[in-house]
Design a protein around this motif. Structure first.
Motif, PDB file in Angstrom:
ATOM      1  N   LEU A 142       0.874  -1.096  -0.016  1.00  0.00           N
ATOM      2  CA  LEU A 142       0.157  -0.123   0.293  1.00  0.00           C
ATOM      3  C   LEU A 142       0.772   0.643   0.197  1.00  0.00           C
ATOM      4  CD1 LEU A 142      -3.101  -1.187   2.299  1.00  0.00           C
ATOM      5  CD2 LEU A 142      -3.236  -0.657  -0.273  1.00  0.00           C
ATOM      6  N   ILE A 143       2.001   1.220   0.992  1.00  0.00           N
ATOM      7  CA  ILE A 143       2.753   2.387   1.016  1.00  0.00           C
ATOM      8  C   ILE A 143       3.765   2.285  -0.341  1.00  0.00           C
ATOM      9  CG2 ILE A 143       5.110   3.098   1.308  1.00  0.00           C
ATOM     10  CD1 ILE A 143       4.886   1.967   4.113  1.00  0.00           C
ATOM     11  N   HIS A 144       4.226   1.307  -0.678  1.00  0.00           N
ATOM     12  CA  HIS A 144       4.431   2.155  -2.411  1.00  0.00           C
ATOM     13  C   HIS A 144       3.495   2.256  -3.592  1.00  0.00           C
ATOM     14  CE1 HIS A 144       8.736   1.283  -1.267  1.00  0.00           C
ATOM     15  NE2 HIS A 144       7.853   0.181  -0.239  1.00  0.00           N
ATOM     16  N   LEU A 145       1.975   1.309  -3.162  1.00  0.00           N
ATOM     17  CA  LEU A 145       1.416   1.355  -4.635  1.00  0.00           C
ATOM     18  C   LEU A 145       1.030   3.345  -4.332  1.00  0.00           C
ATOM     19  CD1 LEU A 145      -1.635  -1.397  -4.410  1.00  0.00           C
ATOM     20  CD2 LEU A 145       0.249  -0.360  -6.431  1.00  0.00           C
ATOM     21  N   SER A 146       0.740   3.511  -3.417  1.00  0.00           N
ATOM     22  CA  SER A 146       0.768   5.399  -2.987  1.00  0.00           C
ATOM     23  C   SER A 146       1.526   5.962  -3.772  1.00  0.00           C
ATOM     24  CB  SER A 146       0.803   6.143  -1.773  1.00  0.00           C
ATOM     25  OG  SER A 146       1.837   6.149  -0.725  1.00  0.00           O
ATOM     26  N   GLY A 147       2.979   5.947  -4.343  1.00  0.00           N
ATOM     27  CA  GLY A 147       3.812   6.642  -4.840  1.00  0.00           C
ATOM     28  C   GLY A 147       5.030   6.209  -4.645  1.00  0.00           C
ATOM     29  N   VAL A 148       5.900   7.141  -5.682  1.00  0.00           N
ATOM     30  CA  VAL A 148       7.307   6.576  -5.399  1.00  0.00           C
ATOM     31  C   VAL A 148       8.179   7.136  -3.918  1.00  0.00           C
ATOM     32  CG1 VAL A 148      10.093   7.529  -6.391  1.00  0.00           C
ATOM     33  CG2 VAL A 148       8.065   5.657  -7.936  1.00  0.00           C
ATOM     34  N   LYS A 149       6.971   8.849  -3.461  1.00  0.00           N
ATOM     35  CA  LYS A 149       7.970   9.834  -2.901  1.00  0.00           C
ATOM     36  C   LYS A 149       7.917   9.471  -1.385  1.00  0.00           C
ATOM     37  CE  LYS A 149       7.559  14.594  -5.313  1.00  0.00           C
ATOM     38  NZ  LYS A 149       6.997  15.335  -4.963  1.00  0.00           N
ATOM     39  N   ASN A 150       6.347   8.507  -1.031  1.00  0.00           N
ATOM     40  CA  ASN A 150       5.844   8.043   0.155  1.00  0.00           C
ATOM     41  C   ASN A 150       7.565   7.026   0.768  1.00  0.00           C
ATOM     42  OD1 ASN A 150       4.477   9.695   1.193  1.00  0.00           O
ATOM     43  ND2 ASN A 150       2.308   8.376  -0.061  1.00  0.00           N
ATOM     44  N   GLY A 151       8.031   5.553  -1.270  1.00  0.00           N
ATOM     45  CA  GLY A 151       8.578   4.881  -0.414  1.00  0.00           C
ATOM     46  C   GLY A 151       9.939   5.113  -0.744  1.00  0.00           C
ATOM     47  N   ILE A 302      12.740  -2.656  -5.491  1.00  0.00           N
ATOM     48  CA  ILE A 302      14.055  -3.206  -6.495  1.00  0.00           C
ATOM     49  C   ILE A 302      13.534  -4.287  -7.038  1.00  0.00           C
ATOM     50  CG2 ILE A 302      16.138  -4.457  -6.792  1.00  0.00           C
ATOM     51  CD1 ILE A 302      17.017  -3.403  -4.364  1.00  0.00           C
ATOM     52  N   PRO A 303      12.495  -5.131  -6.927  1.00  0.00           N
ATOM     53  CA  PRO A 303      12.130  -6.109  -8.122  1.00  0.00           C
ATOM     54  C   PRO A 303      11.434  -5.540  -9.307  1.00  0.00           C
ATOM     55  CG  PRO A 303      12.076  -7.229  -6.171  1.00  0.00           C
ATOM     56  CD  PRO A 303      12.787  -5.620  -6.038  1.00  0.00           C
ATOM     57  N   PRO A 304      10.486  -4.859  -8.485  1.00  0.00           N
ATOM     58  CA  PRO A 304       9.382  -4.040  -9.737  1.00  0.00           C
ATOM     59  C   PRO A 304       9.826  -3.043 -10.983  1.00  0.00           C
ATOM     60  CG  PRO A 304       8.608  -3.170  -7.689  1.00  0.00           C
ATOM     61  CD  PRO A 304       9.701  -3.954  -7.310  1.00  0.00           C
ATOM     62  N   ARG A 305      11.688  -2.724 -10.379  1.00  0.00           N
ATOM     63  CA  ARG A 305      12.042  -1.844 -11.620  1.00  0.00           C
ATOM     64  C   ARG A 305      12.841  -2.597 -12.787  1.00  0.00           C
ATOM     65  NH1 ARG A 305       9.780   1.098  -7.747  1.00  0.00           N
ATOM     66  NH2 ARG A 305      10.295   2.907  -8.049  1.00  0.00           N
ATOM     67  N   ILE A 330       3.207  -0.420 -11.323  1.00  0.00           N
ATOM     68  CA  ILE A 330       1.692  -1.045 -10.973  1.00  0.00           C
ATOM     69  C   ILE A 330       1.908  -2.059 -10.624  1.00  0.00           C
ATOM     70  CG2 ILE A 330       0.015  -0.153 -12.233  1.00  0.00           C
ATOM     71  CD1 ILE A 330      -1.737   0.114  -9.897  1.00  0.00           C
ATOM     72  N   VAL A 331       2.097  -2.350 -11.909  1.00  0.00           N
ATOM     73  CA  VAL A 331       1.503  -4.405 -12.127  1.00  0.00           C
ATOM     74  C   VAL A 331       2.808  -4.941 -11.574  1.00  0.00           C
ATOM     75  CG1 VAL A 331       1.122  -5.957 -14.008  1.00  0.00           C
ATOM     76  CG2 VAL A 331       0.447  -3.639 -14.043  1.00  0.00           C
ATOM     77  N   ALA A 332       3.840  -4.640 -11.643  1.00  0.00           N
ATOM     78  CA  ALA A 332       5.393  -5.493 -11.560  1.00  0.00           C
ATOM     79  C   ALA A 332       5.026  -5.166  -9.960  1.00  0.00           C
ATOM     80  CB  ALA A 332       6.294  -4.006 -11.978  1.00  0.00           C
ATOM     81  N   LEU A 333       4.944  -4.222  -9.314  1.00  0.00           N
ATOM     82  CA  LEU A 333       4.452  -4.135  -8.207  1.00  0.00           C
ATOM     83  C   LEU A 333       4.104  -5.614  -7.826  1.00  0.00           C
ATOM     84  CD1 LEU A 333       5.132  -2.987  -5.330  1.00  0.00           C
ATOM     85  CD2 LEU A 333       3.567  -1.682  -5.030  1.00  0.00           C
ATOM     86  N   LEU A 334       2.878  -5.230  -8.024  1.00  0.00           N
ATOM     87  CA  LEU A 334       1.825  -6.332  -7.071  1.00  0.00           C
ATOM     88  C   LEU A 334       2.381  -7.622  -7.872  1.00  0.00           C
ATOM     89  CD1 LEU A 334      -1.104  -4.496  -8.537  1.00  0.00           C
ATOM     90  CD2 LEU A 334      -0.650  -4.378  -6.695  1.00  0.00           C
TER      91      LEU A 334
END
Length: 440
Positions: A142-151, A302-305, A330-334
């Motif tokens: 959820l943190i990372h879905l909200s955006g790169v800045k939060n992460g 890292i893995p989503p990138r 988003i898809v890569a993260l999920l």
């Protein structure tokens, strides 16, 4: 598939994030556990300290080559891009998936270990380990879905707290006025086969503990000034990690002799129990939790990138390039999070996790060779940063990498067999994906 502006990663990251990512993604509980194991393998104070320094110098020289590669090709996915550019699609495909698997396994491991440490602090949660692990994973998704800045903010905060905790532990060790370092006995068995095995096994553990030093390269595409920030963060971050690792080992041996620490499964815990008494275990547990939160956050990013980069080149679903408004693939993260969730349920990731240092050495080695190849193949490619003392620095790190790889094969045959199986499976998969891409 052509990447539209909608699917572009955003340039929102800077030097402070890079340093936080390197420190947060490298320093974990490994440094709290491995000193005891390594002491048991080597049984010589100076050899142990030299091994930790050697591991640090090895990655520092490697960073010299990576700094040129990452600023020359500042793209998401890190090593995969350089290897593909130098040696073609299959080499890129294989190294990319090696890198992905190596980096996608840790989130599951860290979620489980954090839950175990929380149970140590709160024993009433004993029956809820799986639930805590899943909840942690979902929170970070959820943190990372909200955006790169939060992460990015989470990474900076947890990395800062982590450094403070480790520095405080080092100071506490040196302030301890009890047991002193005993005289070091001369060890004449250095060239014995048993000690040679122990040396390579120790170096594998040490390289595994340093693993993560090149994390900033995965985010080069999102860095607002990669030409300057990547070299700066690589050098400053790695030097800080070397200092922390070396000082921690010296500090541990200041409190406990090598022979005693060699019997320890959690070196930091035994040292803290002597310094702080009964509170020692709690202190180390809290340090461990902060270390793990920082490294978990890093490995959620890292893995989503890597998957984004593979998707962009047709080696995964084209939907893997989708980026949300917050700049997250988003898809890569999920997909990566679903993989971690499956591992939490299955608990089968430990075998693969154990050879992270093995696969990392292979990918690093290919990346170093790609630097040599690209200097010859594409001499006019823009190079904002040029490797210092090229080509000798790169040749040195290649020779050391080959020696370490041979040593790892000697000391860890099981991981080598798994890697060979992965290589054999990879080529038919590559051909299938290549055929599919031609059809599209």
């Amino acid at each position: 598939m052509a990447i539209t502006n909608k699917n572009q990663l955003r340039k929102t990251l800077g030097l402070s994030f890079n340093i936080a990512m390197l420190i947060g993604g490298t320093i974990g509980v490994g440094i709290l556990r491995t000193p005891g194991t390594i002491a048991g393998l080597l049984e010589n104070y100076w050899l142990i300290i030299a091994s930790w320094v050697f591991g640090g110098i090895f990655v520092l020289i490697g960073a010299n080559s990576y700094a040129e590669l990452a600023t020359m090709l500042p793209k998401a996915g890190g090593s995969y891009n350089y290897i593909k550019r130098a040696f073609g699609e299959y080499a890129g495909f294989l190294s990319g998936w090696f890198d992905y698997i190596t980096n996608a396994i840790p989130p599951a491991f860290y979620c489980i270990v954090i839950s175990e440490y929380l149970i140590i602090l709160f024993p009433q949660l004993y029956n809820y380990s799986a639930e805590i692990s899943i909840a942690l994973l979902l929170i970070f998704v959820l943190i990372h879905l909200s955006g790169v800045k939060n992460g990015s903010s989470i990474q900076k905060i947890t990395s800062f707290i982590k450094v403070i905790c480790f520095v405080a532990l080092v100071i506490a060790c040196f302030l301890y006025s009890g047991a002193k370092l005993p005289p070091i006995q001369k060890d004449n068995s250095f060239f014995q086969i048993g000690l040679l095995f122990g040396l390579f096994k120790s170096l594998q553990l040490i390289i595994g503990t340093y693993n993560g030093w090149n994390n900033v390269c995965f985010f080069a595409e999102e860095n607002d000034n990669p030409s300057k920030d990547i070299p700066r963060s690589l050098y400053s971050g790695i030097i800080l990690v070397i200092a922390i690792y070396t000082l921690l080992n010296i500090a541990f041996f200041y409190v406990l002799p090598v022979e005693t620490l060699a019997e320890s499964n959690l070196a930091a815990g035994d040292v803290a129990n002597i310094i702080f008494g009964k509170k020692g275990a709690i202190i180390v547990t809290v340090i461990s939790i902060f270390s793990l939160l920082s490294i978990l956050n890093a490995f959620m990013m890292i893995p989503p990138r890597i998957l984004y980069g593979l998707s962009r080149d047709g080696f995964f679903t084209t939907k893997g390039t989708l980026v949300n408004k917050g700049g997250t693939p988003i898809v890569a993260l999920l997909v990566s999070s679903l993989f971690s969730l499956c591992l939490i349920f299955m608990g089968s990731f430990e075998v693969l996790f154990s050879f992270a240092a093995f696969t990392s050495i292979i990918v690093w080695l290919l990346a170093y060779f790609s630097l040599l190849k690209l200097r010859t193949k594409e001499p006019n490619l823009p190079r904002p940063y040029r490797s210092i003392w090229y080509p000798w620095s790169t040749i040195i790190v290649i020779i050391v990498s080959i020696a370490l790889l041979l040593g790892f094969i000697y000391s860890d045959t099981k991981s080598f067999v798994i890697i060979l199986a992965m290589v054999l499976i990879s080529y038919p998969l590559f051909l299938i994906l290549k055929s599919r891409n031609r059809g599209n």
